[in-house]
Scaffold this motif. Structure first.
Motif, PDB file in Angstrom:
ATOM      1  N   CYS A  86     140.116 -44.578  41.621  1.00  0.00           N
ATOM      2  CA  CYS A  86     140.759 -43.296  41.291  1.00  0.00           C
ATOM      3  C   CYS A  86     141.931 -43.533  40.326  1.00  0.00           C
ATOM      4  CB  CYS A  86     141.188 -42.588  42.578  1.00  0.00           C
ATOM      5  SG  CYS A  86     141.596 -40.853  42.338  1.00  0.00           S
ATOM      6  N   ASN A  87     143.170 -43.410  40.788  1.00  0.00           N
ATOM      7  CA  ASN A  87     144.302 -43.653  39.898  1.00  0.00           C
ATOM      8  C   ASN A  87     144.253 -45.085  39.349  1.00  0.00           C
ATOM      9  OD1 ASN A  87     147.857 -43.918  39.997  1.00  0.00           O
ATOM     10  ND2 ASN A  87     146.742 -42.531  38.672  1.00  0.00           N
ATOM     11  N   GLY A  88     143.733 -46.005  40.151  1.00  0.00           N
ATOM     12  CA  GLY A  88     143.590 -47.381  39.687  1.00  0.00           C
ATOM     13  C   GLY A  88     142.626 -47.477  38.509  1.00  0.00           C
ATOM     14  N   PHE A  89     141.555 -46.717  38.553  1.00  0.00           N
ATOM     15  CA  PHE A  89     140.593 -46.634  37.446  1.00  0.00           C
ATOM     16  C   PHE A  89     141.290 -46.052  36.211  1.00  0.00           C
ATOM     17  CE2 PHE A  89     136.312 -44.393  36.181  1.00  0.00           C
ATOM     18  CZ  PHE A  89     136.093 -45.334  35.187  1.00  0.00           C
ATOM     19  N   GLN A  90     142.059 -45.001  36.440  1.00  0.00           N
ATOM     20  CA  GLN A  90     142.790 -44.371  35.324  1.00  0.00           C
ATOM     21  C   GLN A  90     143.754 -45.376  34.679  1.00  0.00           C
ATOM     22  OE1 GLN A  90     144.401 -41.255  37.779  1.00  0.00           O
ATOM     23  NE2 GLN A  90     142.813 -39.769  37.237  1.00  0.00           N
ATOM     24  N   ILE A  91     144.417 -46.174  35.514  1.00  0.00           N
ATOM     25  CA  ILE A  91     145.365 -47.157  34.983  1.00  0.00           C
ATOM     26  C   ILE A  91     144.627 -48.212  34.156  1.00  0.00           C
ATOM     27  CG2 ILE A  91     147.020 -48.971  35.635  1.00  0.00           C
ATOM     28  CD1 ILE A  91     147.639 -47.263  38.175  1.00  0.00           C
ATOM     29  N   LEU A  92     143.475 -48.665  34.667  1.00  0.00           N
ATOM     30  CA  LEU A  92     142.701 -49.675  33.938  1.00  0.00           C
ATOM     31  C   LEU A  92     142.264 -49.143  32.569  1.00  0.00           C
ATOM     32  CD1 LEU A  92     140.499 -51.073  36.867  1.00  0.00           C
ATOM     33  CD2 LEU A  92     142.336 -52.291  35.665  1.00  0.00           C
ATOM     34  N   CYS A  93     141.873 -47.873  32.513  1.00  0.00           N
ATOM     35  CA  CYS A  93     141.476 -47.278  31.225  1.00  0.00           C
ATOM     36  C   CYS A  93     142.689 -47.102  30.316  1.00  0.00           C
ATOM     37  CB  CYS A  93     140.768 -45.950  31.450  1.00  0.00           C
ATOM     38  SG  CYS A  93     139.127 -46.124  32.194  1.00  0.00           S
ATOM     39  N   GLU A  94     143.789 -46.649  30.869  1.00  0.00           N
ATOM     40  CA  GLU A  94     145.002 -46.459  30.055  1.00  0.00           C
ATOM     41  C   GLU A  94     145.459 -47.786  29.459  1.00  0.00           C
ATOM     42  OE1 GLU A  94     147.149 -44.178  28.929  1.00  0.00           O
ATOM     43  OE2 GLU A  94     146.069 -42.398  29.620  1.00  0.00           O
ATOM     44  N   ARG A  95     145.290 -48.870  30.211  1.00  0.00           N
ATOM     45  CA  ARG A  95     145.719 -50.172  29.720  1.00  0.00           C
ATOM     46  C   ARG A  95     144.703 -50.758  28.740  1.00  0.00           C
ATOM     47  NH1 ARG A  95     150.406 -53.726  30.142  1.00  0.00           N
ATOM     48  NH2 ARG A  95     149.631 -55.583  29.109  1.00  0.00           N
TER      49      ARG A  95
END
Lengths: 741, 86, 229
Positions: free
Chosen positions: C88-97
């Motif tokens: 979830c938010n972890g996936f979003q962080i991985l994409c943002e990075r």
């Protein structure tokens, strides 16, 4: 500044002068004005609320603190309270609702409990900007609760004309803590300890929110007196929650009080009174977000996400270290004294010198009515066009479908789907059930939670409405065999200076009292919201009751729907003469008569019996629901639609008054589906317990609901599952765009 | 009639807390931009409309801002003409 | 080697406790690592949990993507020293990075959505052979920004590299190719590339039958490459 400008009456101003023995300065007038406002002082309700039962062996903390606390088992305790954020939500629905959620979460945290669940009770108008308000409120509740990580596990929404300009946003928060923890709250501060302010920097947000916004009626020209709207910040709220709980865990916290209405003045004076100490606060030490804030503004600010902490000398350092782990700073702003005085400084200058008790307890209270018995029930003559004049026999299929699709009855998924109901991984039953079931870490037992308060039922007879709200909540807990541990009451009404509002309020509380006594559940705290009145039009008195029950087998809730059709449908404790008073049907037909009085001793009996029967293999109750809005009919519809596709139902009723039988909303009735092989034994059990019961139908393996009226049946109607689903989920075709109900 | 391109900046009123700006400012501060002393986040709305004059376009845009695009309880807006195309 | 799971806690993470509990219930040694560390201790498996890091202000995951620990994560990935899961938010962080391709946009409804969904393995990740094509899991979603998007030019590479890991299927578990709770491109629910996996659904919330599903146990066991319990 004049007393008038801060909202004090001449009589109150006189009392202030008497207490002080001098003319207070402007800041002091302001402090009195805020704390003697209706919202903070409960001056119109305190004496009435004293009627409520609040004792019980399970009660750890009753009314008066941040939240009530009850014992779940030897190790775990439950803190819970409902609070309203009605007026702010009308001004700015998203932020008003969000800050309401944040506020009640902080109340629970201040009791040293970790919040584990939210429930919300919402009221809107159907016309005008009702939908805009509802969308905003739902977005605000979700935006805050989802982000801070507390699941919204249930709730309710109802509609009525009075709510159009006075929407209600009542939020219930439940938290758990270990019993071994020192009781945290506002009462532990001792002289010599330091006072800290934790969280968001103070701005000019919401100044006068309590004294003006929530303590007056609205009128059209009130636009300009709006304070700077508080903005909810769930991110800081989350850090604040974790930091506070971590600080408490160190043992370094002597007292906690959250900052809500009337900000620092309310929190600090409340803490001083509860701890029976004096306080010395240095306002120039308060971290401010805006420049040049006056002492008055600093004391009044309602900036969110702030907590007042008093640290002890033994472990205070550890508490500060725990707080900084969460990236927050606690700023020392004063100290606890033995003097009993409440003294404020700005720099070197003393700017106020009072006694905290004057602020907290000094306000003259409105006397309560003396008549402590239930008002006589006044049945009303059926109005033209009412059921008694209309369909005496048989039934009206169109009217039944109109009930299933009524905004008060239809599925609420489009709302609750916008809330995270599963975070914390304890939600066994969430918002798609009428009672929520949660496991509790550290206990073999769990919680059953329910909330109810239908203003329509209190519209004509507030006593009946108050008693019914308690009855529905306890009934819902009883469907799980759960033991009701405590109730919290969110009481919403119009302007209490109007005799009719005051009288209805008192009767509502009497109804709550009588039901709580009869069902043996204490009321451990709550909230009163008056002045839900705009341009002279008040809401229906609306008693929102939340209940917490001890669930003995939370990983296996008692079903509210069926997997197999071999059941007989029973209406347990049926209404003796079914009345449509206060029902959805009446509202749809433009009449509203008195809601029936719940037969409290019969209900108490039934609740006791259900407590064992629901887990009694011999009784073999396969599914059970409490009857409430939409009556037996809606209970049947909801039980059927939630059942497996291989389960159908045939409902059979007497011809005479079949419609009132189906649509009476009298609380205390239960729809139970009992294994047909066991039904004789169950009926005998009921009979020997002197609990009334009607056999109202059978399960079958066709995928339809059939209604047969008259014996032998003279009128019949069959609905397919897709037909019924279309009605109950009628929001699907509604509203366009936003996909809300 | 001329087509005007306007830009509207909708921002929170200065006295209203901006949690998003505050959190962002904190992170940029820590991550190599210590000189940033204030950071507030708003919305930019680009509008194209036909109007008789720039004044006319601005007046219409202000109405749009007041009635739809900004929440008067929390926000304020500025609008200006970017270009006109005849 | 026994896995050592580290769950990174960013300010505003709120599924960190649930995630730790879930891995512990599978018998994995699990700890929490704070976002401001510059190393990963001796973790063999790193989980970026769900939540609202930094309030999801600016964009979901955008501010957490720059947390100090993220550089350590990037370095460990490039050394091949670690396996990563973003939920979830972890996936979003991985994409943002930029650790995973694409971005998570606002749900097409414009609203947060919390619901039970079925997801199906579309391309089994080379790194995690236990996930087989067609395998289905019943998992909850709870997000406002879960619509997976990727630029036209990168789409072919996504398919070619076998990165399209999970997709939503309809409530009856049927592969209709149309069912889509948030408007993701190709109904994508999760992506995997090399040692990194990201998905919007929450396996850590599906660990017990009474919570609605225990498919999360299988999912997380397969990610740990352990025999499912």
């Amino acid at each position: 500044m004049t007393p008038d400008a801060v909202g004090l009456t001449a009589k109150e101003a006189e009392r202030v002068r008497q207490l002080c023995g001098r003319e207070p300065n402007d800041l002091e007038w302001g402090l009195f004005g805020a704390l003697w406002s209706e919202h903070c002082s409960y001056k119109s309700s305190k004496r009435v609320l004293a009627w409520l039962p609040k004792e019980g062996p399970q009660v750890v903390a009753g009314p008066g603190g941040n939240a009530g606390v009850v014992r779940l088992d030897d190790r775990m305790e439950v803190a819970f309270k409902v609070e309203s954020h009605n007026h702010p939500s009308y001004v700015e629905p998203v932020q008003g609702a969000a800050t309401g959620v944040g506020g009640i979460i902080r109340d629970i945290v201040a009791m040293g409990a970790r919040p584990i669940a939210l429930m919300d009770s919402l009221r809107f108008g159907l016309e005008g900007n009702g939908q805009r308000l509802r969308d905003g409120v739902v977005a605000g509740i979700g935006g805050y609760g989802n982000a801070i990580g507390v699941p919204t596990v249930g709730g309710e929404v109802y509609y009525g004309p009075g709510y159009a300009k006075n929407p209600l946003v009542n939020v219930l928060c439940v938290g758990v803590r270990q019993s071994k923890d020192a009781i945290v709250g506002a009462s532990g501060a001792r002289p010599g300890q330091m006072v800290y302010l934790l969280g968001q920097a103070t701005g000019r947000d919401g100044i006068h929110g309590a004294s003006l916004l929530a303590s007056r009626d609205f009128s059209a020209d009130d636009q300009d007196m709006r304070p700077t709207v508080q903005v909810g910040d769930p991110y800081t709220g989350k850090l604040l929650m974790e930091a506070t709980l971590a600080a408490i865990e160190t043992g370094g916290v002597a007292a906690v009080q959250d900052l809500g209405a009337a900000g620092l003045v309310s929190a600090s004076s409340e803490l001083a009174v509860q701890s029976q100490v004096g306080l010395e606060l240095h306002l120039d030490q308060v971290p401010c977000r805006e420049s040049a804030m006056s002492g008055y503004e600093i004391m009044m600010s309602e900036t969110q996400e702030r907590m007042l902490l008093v640290l002890n000398s033994a472990h205070g350092g550890e508490a500060l270290a725990a707080i900084s782990q969460w990236g927050l700073n606690a700023t020392p702003i004063g100290r606890v004294t033995a003097s009993g005085r409440y003294v404020l400084y700005f720099g070197e200058r003393e700017v106020a010198n009072l006694e905290a008790s004057w602020l907290v307890d000094g306000c003259p209270l409105t006397p309560a009515g003396k008549d402590l018995v239930a008002p006589a029930f006044k049945p009303m003559r059926p109005s033209p066009g009412s059921m008694e004049e209309g369909v005496e026999e048989g039934f009206d299929a169109g009217a039944l479908m109109a009930i299933a699709s009524d905004p008060d009855c239809r599925e609420r998924r489009p709302i609750f789907q916008r809330y995270d109901s599963m975070i914390q991984t304890a939600t066994v039953w969430g918002p798609d059930h009428e009672v929520s079931v949660l496991t509790v870490d550290g206990s073999p037992w769990g919680l059953a939670l329910a909330v109810s308060g239908i203003g329509r039922w209190a519209a004509v007879d507030a006593y009946a409405g108050g008693a019914a709200a308690v009855s529905v909540v306890v009934s819902r807990l009883a469907t799980q065999g759960a033991v009701a541990l405590g109730l919290t009451d969110g009481l919403n009404a119009g302007n209490p200076d109007k005799p009719e509002v005051k009288q209805a309020f008192e009767q509502m509380v009497l109804g709550i009292r009588d039901a709580a006594r009869a069902l043996d559940v204490p009321v451990t705290g709550g909230n009163v919201s008056f002045h839900n009145e705009t341009d002279g039009a008040a809401i229906w008195p609306t008693p929102v009751i939340g209940g917490v029950g001890r669930h003995f087998h939370p990983t296996a809730p008692v079903a509210d729907s069926l997997n197999r059709p071999d059941v007989t449908l029973l209406l347990i404790n049926p209404a003796l003469s079914p009345s449509l008073g206060g029902s959805v049907w009446e509202r749809q037909h433009g009449v509203l008569t008195a809601y029936p009085r719940v037969r409290l001793s019969d209900l108490a009996h039934t609740v006791t019996w259900l407590g064992t029967a629901v887990s009694d293999v011999d009784a073999d109750i396969r599914a059970v629901r409490a009857v409430a809005d939409g009556g037996l009919w809606l209970a049947l519809v909801k039980m059927w639609l939630a059942s497996a596709p291989s389960v159908g139902m045939t409902v059979t009723l007497e011809a005479v008054h079949a419609m009132p039988r189906l649509l009476s909303e009298e609380a205390g009735q239960f729809l139970a589906a009992v294994a047909t092989t066991r039904v004789e034994a169950t009926l005998l059990q009921l009979q020997s317990n002197a609990i009334g019961c009607l056999v109202v139908g059978q399960g079958h393996d066709g995928d339809y609901l059939e209604l047969q009226v008259g014996r032998p049946s003279r009128w019949t109607r069959r609905w397919s599952r897709s037909q019924m689903r279309a009605a109950w989920q009628s929001w699907e075709g509604d509203s366009g765009g936003s996909g809300t109900p | 009639m001329t087509q005007f391109r306007l830009r509207m900046a909708v921002t929170l009123k200065p006295e209203v807390l901006d949690p998003a700006g505050q959190a962002t400012q904190q992170v940029v501060h820590e991550r190599g931009f210590p000189e940033v002393s204030e950071l507030r986040i708003g919305k930019v709305v680009d509008i194209a409309m036909h109007a008789h004059s720039a004044e006319d376009a601005l007046a219409k845009a202000r109405r749009l801002g007041n009635e739809f695009l900004a929440n008067p309880v929390l926000e304020r807006f500025e609008v200006w003409v970017q270009s006109d195309e005849t | 080697m026994k896995p050592k799971v580290a769950v990174i806690r960013f300010p505003g993470s709120n599924c960190d406790r649930d995630t730790v509990q879930a891995f512990q219930s599978l018998g994995a040694e699990t700890t929490i690592l704070a976002y401001d560390r510059e190393d990963l201790e001796d973790a063999t498996h790193v989980v970026l949990p769900g939540g609202f890091s930094y309030g999801d202000y600016l964009r979901a995951g955008a501010l957490a993507a720059h947390a100090p620990i993220m550089q350590a994560l990037v370095d460990a990935i490039s050394r091949g020293a670690i396996e990563v899961l973003g939920i979830c938010n972890g996936f979003q962080i991985l994409c943002e990075r930029g650790i995973l391709p694409g971005a998570l946009f606002a749900n097409v409804s414009g609203q947060f959505r919390c619901s039970w969904e079925w997801v199906e393995v579309l391309t089994p990740p080379a790194r995690w052979p236990g996930f087989r094509r067609g395998m289905r899991f019943r998992l909850p979603i709870a997000h406002a920004d879960g619509a997976y998007r990727i630029g036209h030019s990168d789409r072919e590479a996504l398919w070619a590299q076998g990165s399209v890991f999970l997709r939503y299927v309809d409530p009856d578990g049927q592969e209709t190719g149309e069912y889509n709770p948030n408007g993701s491109w190709e109904a994508i629910a999760g992506i995997s590339e090399g040692p990194v996996m990201g998905l919007m659904p929450h396996p850590e919330r599906a660990m017990q039958p009474w919570l609605g599903s225990k498919d999360g146990r299988l999912f997380l066991s397969l990610w740990l490459q352990e025999v499912p319990q």
